[in-house]
Motif scaffolding. Structure first.
Motif, short mmCIF file in Angstrom:
data_model
loop_
_atom_site.label_atom_id
_atom_site.label_comp_id
_atom_site.label_asym_id
_atom_site.label_seq_id
_atom_site.Cartn_x
_atom_site.Cartn_y
_atom_site.Cartn_z
N THR A 156 21.00 7.12 4.85
CA THR A 156 21.65 8.43 4.76
C THR A 156 20.58 9.46 4.37
O THR A 156 19.48 9.08 3.96
CB THR A 156 22.77 8.39 3.71
OG1 THR A 156 22.28 7.72 2.54
CG2 THR A 156 23.98 7.64 4.23
N ASP A 157 20.92 10.72 4.48
CA ASP A 157 19.92 11.76 4.17
C ASP A 157 19.38 11.58 2.75
O ASP A 157 18.20 11.82 2.48
CB ASP A 157 20.55 13.17 4.29
CG ASP A 157 20.82 13.53 5.75
OD1 ASP A 157 20.42 12.74 6.63
OD2 ASP A 157 21.44 14.58 5.99
N GLU A 158 20.26 11.14 1.84
CA GLU A 158 19.89 11.01 0.43
C GLU A 158 18.94 9.83 0.19
O GLU A 158 18.24 9.79 -0.83
CB GLU A 158 21.14 10.81 -0.43
CG GLU A 158 22.04 12.03 -0.56
CD GLU A 158 22.95 12.26 0.66
OE1 GLU A 158 22.92 11.44 1.60
OE2 GLU A 158 23.68 13.27 0.67
N THR A 159 18.93 8.84 1.10
CA THR A 159 18.17 7.61 0.83
C THR A 159 17.04 7.34 1.82
O THR A 159 16.23 6.45 1.60
CB THR A 159 19.11 6.38 0.89
OG1 THR A 159 19.69 6.32 2.21
CG2 THR A 159 20.23 6.46 -0.14
N LYS A 160 17.01 8.09 2.92
CA LYS A 160 16.11 7.69 4.04
C LYS A 160 14.63 7.62 3.65
O LYS A 160 13.89 6.85 4.24
CB LYS A 160 16.33 8.58 5.26
CG LYS A 160 16.01 10.05 5.08
CD LYS A 160 16.29 10.76 6.39
CE LYS A 160 15.67 12.11 6.52
NZ LYS A 160 16.17 13.17 5.64
N ASP A 161 14.24 8.38 2.63
CA ASP A 161 12.83 8.35 2.23
C ASP A 161 12.50 7.21 1.27
O ASP A 161 11.35 7.04 0.84
CB ASP A 161 12.44 9.69 1.58
CG ASP A 161 12.61 10.83 2.56
OD1 ASP A 161 12.41 10.59 3.77
OD2 ASP A 161 12.99 11.94 2.13
N SER A 204 18.91 8.02 9.79
CA SER A 204 19.96 8.50 8.88
C SER A 204 21.25 8.77 9.64
O SER A 204 21.24 9.33 10.73
CB SER A 204 19.51 9.78 8.18
OG SER A 204 20.59 10.29 7.43
N GLY A 217 23.42 10.73 8.32
CA GLY A 217 23.83 12.05 7.85
C GLY A 217 23.96 12.02 6.34
O GLY A 217 23.59 11.03 5.70
N SER A 218 24.50 13.09 5.80
CA SER A 218 24.58 13.19 4.34
C SER A 218 25.81 12.49 3.79
O SER A 218 26.90 12.58 4.35
CB SER A 218 24.62 14.66 3.93
OG SER A 218 24.94 14.76 2.57
N ARG A 219 25.63 11.80 2.65
CA ARG A 219 26.77 11.18 1.96
C ARG A 219 27.77 12.22 1.48
O ARG A 219 28.92 11.91 1.20
CB ARG A 219 26.28 10.35 0.76
CG ARG A 219 25.56 9.11 1.19
CD ARG A 219 25.13 8.24 0.03
NE ARG A 219 24.79 6.95 0.59
CZ ARG A 219 25.66 5.95 0.78
NH1 ARG A 219 26.89 6.07 0.38
NH2 ARG A 219 25.27 4.84 1.35
N SER A 245 30.37 13.89 9.10
CA SER A 245 29.24 13.82 10.03
C SER A 245 28.70 12.40 10.13
O SER A 245 28.19 12.00 11.17
CB SER A 245 28.15 14.84 9.67
OG SER A 245 27.62 14.53 8.41
N ASN A 277 28.31 10.42 13.72
CA ASN A 277 27.03 9.87 14.19
C ASN A 277 26.99 8.35 14.31
O ASN A 277 26.07 7.81 14.92
CB ASN A 277 25.92 10.28 13.20
CG ASN A 277 25.70 11.78 13.19
OD1 ASN A 277 25.95 12.45 14.18
ND2 ASN A 277 25.26 12.33 12.06
#
Ligand code: AMP
Ligand code: MG
Length: 348
Positions: free
Chosen positions: A276-281, A290, A292-294, A299, A303
């Motif tokens: 997810t956007d929060e964890t992808k890095d 990702s 998308g955002s949690r 979204s 996706n």
């Protein structure tokens, strides 16, 4: 077979194209069309030969019924009766991503409902879908426009990939707004029961009927004696080529577990990570995509199938996915994810 492909601009729909596709339906052909849930593969719902072609083109098991799509609130001719609770749901959520199950009338051929006495009916909100139904002048039976078992298509490219050459017409539009199949509610029983979770959530339906419940077999692995209420429930679904494993629990532990699995497989396996956007890095190795955002689960839902298909395109050997809380649309997301994983879940 030569498949005609036309992609329409949803803000400026060419009526002559819609009429042409409507004629194909009326004459017994198959047409792919966009809906707000996922793309559908449609045929005249009242023509058993045409409906039979859907099963063949998709490789769909004969005992898995289709949803009948309408563009009009008057469905009296299609069903035995419309219960009051169903009328309320229709008034509130049609057109939209919710299918209601009724006792069927005799004009619906047996093949459309896979031999059941009931029929699932939905009025889609997508404007191309509704114009097509109007142009066809008949209700349209349509399952998702994918080869049976694969992730449902949420854009026209996925439909072309799966069905080009096997059907008459592909009518394209925008990417599906919801991206997950419709909520299915059985209105033939009291209280009414959710057979498939979707964007219209149990919490939303409880505003109409506080007794509505989710069929308990939906979220867990069916045992071998399982007799599903919705035949589609028993099949492995939404599956990309590579096996999917879900890591479920506290997010920090999830990240650690995924990294541990990736590190022990490095060198001999190509691993995809659904993050997810929060964890992808937080994943130094593996192919990370990702969802998308949690904070915006809508979204993530939109996706999900596209991301599953994109792992197919890059040929990974294993897909590891984070999990989502089973609340609101999270119930539908986890239902599709668990089925795509064949219920292979590691709890951390
Ligand atoms: P699909 O459009 O591929 O998502 O498939 C439609 C789903 O709707 C299937 O999984 C069916 O099980 C379900 N469905 C359609 N008609 C009925 C019905 N009469 N009773 C129960 N489930 C149904
Ligand atoms: Mg399907």
């Amino acid at each position: 077979m030569n498949t005609k492909i036309v992609i329409l601009d949803e803000d400026n729909i060419e009526q002559n194209i819609v009429n042409e596709a409507g004629l194909v339906i009326r004459e017994g052909g198959l047409v792919v069309f966009p809906t707000e849930t996922v793309y559908g593969l449609g045929a005249n719902a009242l023509d058993s030969i045409a409906v039979g072609k859907i099963f063949k083109a998709k490789g769909r098991p004969q005992d898995n019924p289709l949803i009948v799509h309408v563009s009009d609130f008057n469905i009296d001719h299609l069903v035995k009766e419309v219960p009051r609770i169903a009328k309320k749901i229709m008034n509130m959520y049609w057109p939209g991503p919710i299918t209601l199950i009724f006792n069927k009338s005799n004009i619906i051929p047996s093949v459309t409902c896979a031999g059941l006495d009931t029929v699932g009916i939905r009025m889609p909100s997508n404007i191309i879908a509704r114009k097509l139904i109007e142009a066809a002048g008949t209700p349209i039976a349509a399952p998702s426009a994918n080869i049976s078992g694969r992730p449902s298509p949420t854009d026209v490219e996925s439909c072309i990939e799966d069905l080009s050459g096997k059907i008459d017409y592909i009518l394209g539009g925008d990417k599906s707004e919801v991206g997950l199949e419709s909520t299915i509610v059985d209105c033939t029983c009291t209280p009414i029961c959710i057979l498939r979770p979707g964007a219209i959530t149990v919490e939303m339906l409880r505003e109409i009927d506080d007794k509505v419940y989710i069929d308990k077999s939906i979220m867990s692995k069916p045992n071998k004696d399982f007799k599903p209420k919705a035949p589609g429930m028993k099949y492995r679904h939404y599956a990309p080529k590579a096996p999917v494993k879900i890591i479920c629990g506290d997010l920090t532990k999830t990240i650690a577990k995924i990294n541990e699995i990736v590190q022990t497989s490095i060198g001999n396996k190509k691993i995809g990570i659904m993050a997810t956007d929060e964890t992808k890095d937080k994943y130094p190795y593996g192919t990370v995509i990702s969802l998308g955002s949690r904070k915006k689960l809508d979204s993530v839902g939109r996706n999900l199938f596209e991301v599953l298909r994109s792992f197919d395109a890059i040929d990974v050997d294993l897909i590891l996915s984070e999990a989502f809380e089973e609340m609101g649309i999270g119930v539908a997301i986890m239902n599709r994810l668990k089925k795509s994983a064949g219920f292979d879940i590691i709890y951390v």
